[in-house]
Scaffold this motif. Structure first.
Motif, short mmCIF file in Angstrom:
data_model
loop_
_atom_site.label_atom_id
_atom_site.label_comp_id
_atom_site.label_asym_id
_atom_site.label_seq_id
_atom_site.Cartn_x
_atom_site.Cartn_y
_atom_site.Cartn_z
N GLU A 5 0.36 10.81 -1.79
CA GLU A 5 -0.52 11.03 -0.62
C GLU A 5 0.25 11.49 0.61
OE1 GLU A 5 -3.93 7.77 -2.01
OE2 GLU A 5 -2.62 7.30 -0.33
N TRP A 6 1.56 11.21 0.65
CA TRP A 6 2.38 11.66 1.78
C TRP A 6 3.10 12.98 1.47
CZ3 TRP A 6 4.87 6.15 2.10
CH2 TRP A 6 4.01 5.28 2.79
N GLY A 7 2.86 13.52 0.25
CA GLY A 7 3.44 14.81 -0.11
C GLY A 7 4.95 14.82 -0.23
N HIS A 54 0.84 -1.21 0.00
CA HIS A 54 0.00 0.00 0.00
C HIS A 54 0.87 1.26 0.00
CE1 HIS A 54 -4.33 1.28 0.74
NE2 HIS A 54 -3.67 2.41 0.56
N SER A 55 2.10 1.17 0.51
CA SER A 55 3.01 2.33 0.45
C SER A 55 3.28 2.73 -1.01
CB SER A 55 4.34 2.00 1.13
OG SER A 55 4.13 1.66 2.47
N ASP A 56 3.34 1.75 -1.91
CA ASP A 56 3.56 2.06 -3.34
C ASP A 56 2.44 2.98 -3.84
OD1 ASP A 56 5.54 0.16 -3.00
OD2 ASP A 56 4.56 -1.38 -4.24
N SER A 71 -4.36 1.72 6.84
CA SER A 71 -3.70 2.62 5.88
C SER A 71 -4.37 3.99 5.77
CB SER A 71 -3.71 1.95 4.50
OG SER A 71 -5.04 1.56 4.19
N ALA A 72 -5.42 4.24 6.57
CA ALA A 72 -6.17 5.50 6.47
C ALA A 72 -6.50 6.00 7.88
CB ALA A 72 -7.46 5.26 5.69
N LYS A 73 -7.03 7.21 7.95
CA LYS A 73 -7.38 7.79 9.27
C LYS A 73 -8.39 6.89 9.98
CE LYS A 73 -8.80 12.09 11.48
NZ LYS A 73 -7.63 12.51 12.25
N MET A 112 -4.82 -5.02 13.84
CA MET A 112 -5.88 -4.15 13.28
C MET A 112 -5.67 -4.00 11.78
SD MET A 112 -5.87 -1.11 16.09
CE MET A 112 -7.20 -0.13 15.39
N GLY A 113 -6.67 -4.42 10.99
CA GLY A 113 -6.59 -4.32 9.54
C GLY A 113 -6.01 -5.60 8.97
N LEU A 114 -6.85 -6.38 8.26
CA LEU A 114 -6.35 -7.64 7.69
C LEU A 114 -6.07 -7.42 6.20
CD1 LEU A 114 -5.66 -10.50 8.62
CD2 LEU A 114 -7.88 -11.23 7.76
#
Ligand code: NAP
Ligand code: ZN
Length: 348
Positions: free
Chosen positions: A50-52, A41-43, A248-250, A183-185
């Motif tokens: 998205e991280w500017g 997901h970092s890709d 991966s999100a807020k 948290m998060g599968l």
């Protein structure tokens, strides 16, 4: 050396075929013909800026498996034909305290990421280009051995999703009898479940997706709790030694903090582009901790690969091809992959 890959030319452009030059291997270099590269997901965060912090063109990929095609005269670690791996970084200063202790990922003079860092080959005029390509050239120090018994495509995600969850689980001392929640599968989350279970921990998956319950058990989890709905986590108060947060999100971390035992640790590895809110109260009441963690150093990455070799652990993957990378990005964001896309890099 002319190299073929897929890159994004701007934050809102789809990835498209991209040709570029890699340096010819120097004395300490290993030239690798890439067979497989995972989609992290970092890709996606990076290619979409998205991280500017992205400079374009952006050619992602840091879960790389391939065969050694050529070695420089001084290379001792690997031989031509051998199956090897490259993870999230390809250079560091080698002199700072972190590098000397084998934590190159925390290099105090700035490490070189496999993609998206100033490229020393062009004196920083261009950025490093990653593993969505048919070949790469890497200093032998940053090249890893892959246990022969592991399926090479399934082993690719170990280079990021695997080490990113292995390292903090080890750091906080997870072992037989520990209680861990994940948290998060997704890509990281399913590796966290497999690895924590392999250390002997009792594992709970905390997920927003009811459809993942049966998978959680197959992956080695003992329990599955749906996070949607009011006070969904309340019954889990004071239960876990560690929680690995891969979202991966807020999202809300404060209710998860209440699920930690006294002195428990929330390990934040998910890198939401939006700032998370932190209430002091669940930390103060229970002396609980929040820590972050970034992949892992070269010695620990080799240790993780060897552990996976010994226990037969690989990622659950769906194979894809270069022309379907954009579709794979969209499906990953929707959570529609079990549990990692891997690109067949022989098709570039
Ligand atoms: P992924 O495969 O997309 O998995 C993320 C999971 O988070 C999803 O499967 C989903 O799980 C959950 N999720 C996603 N959006 C959500 C939302 N809005 N609210 C609640 N839950 C949500 O991603 P990944 O490749 O595992 O990466 C996860 C994160 O870790 C990314 O931000 C990535 O950049 C970061 N990362 C960090 C490091 C590091 O060194 N720290 C290394 C690699 C990646 P459920 O459906 O089960 O809820
Ligand atoms: Zn990654």
């Amino acid at each position: 050396m002319l190299t073929k890959g897929y890159a994004a030319l701007s934050a809102d452009a789809p990835l498209a075929p991209y040709q570029f030059e890699r340096r010819a291997p120097g004395r300490r270099d290993v030239q690798i013909t890439i067979e497989f590269c995972g989609i992290c997901h970092s890709d996606i965060h990076f290619a979409r800026n998205e991280w500017g912090m992205t400079t374009f063109p952006c050619l992602p990929g840091h879960e790389i498996i391939g065969r050694v095609a050529k070695v420089g005269d001084d290379v001792k670690k690997v031989k031509v034909g051998q199956r090897v791996a490259v993870g999230c970084f390809i250079d560091s200063c080698h002199t700072c305290a972190s590098c000397k202790e084998g934590h190159e990922n925390y290099c105090e003079n700035g490490f070189t990421m496999t993609y998206g860092s100033p490229d020393k080959d062009t004196a920083g005029k261009t950025q490093t280009l990653g593993g969505y390509a048919n070949q790469i050239v890497v200093d032998e120090h940053f090249v890893l051995n892959v246990p022969a018994n592991l399926d090479p495509a399934g082993a690719a995600p170990l280079l990021c999703a695997g080490i990113t969850t292995y390292s903090p689980l080890r750091h906080v001392g997870v072992r037989k009898g520990s209680r861990v929640a994940v948290m998060g599968l997704g890509g990281l989350g399913h590796m966290a479940v497999k690895l924590a279970a392999s250390f002997g921990a009792e594992v709970t998956v905390l997920s927003r997706s009811p459809g993942k319950k049966a998978d959680a058990q197959k992956l080695g989890a003992h329990d599955f709790v749906l996070t949607s709905g009011d006070n969904a986590l309340a019954p889990l108060a004071n239960r876990y030694d560690a929680i690995v947060d891969t979202i991966s999100a807020k999202h809300d971390i404060n209710s998860a903090l209440g699920c930690l035992k006294r002195d428990g640790t929330l390990i934040l590895v998910g890198a939401s582009p939006q700032t998370l809110d932190l209430s002091p109260f669940p930390l103060i009441f229970g002396r609980r901790k929040v820590m972050g963690s970034l992949v892992g150093g070269i010695p620990e990455t080799q240790e993780m690969l060897d552990h996976c070799g010994k226990h037969g652990i690989t990622s659950d993957i769906e194979m894809t091809t270069p022309d379907k990378i954009n579709e794979a990005f969209a499906r990953t964001v929707k959570g529609d992959v079990k549990y990692r896309f891997v690109i067949d890099c022989t098709k570039f």
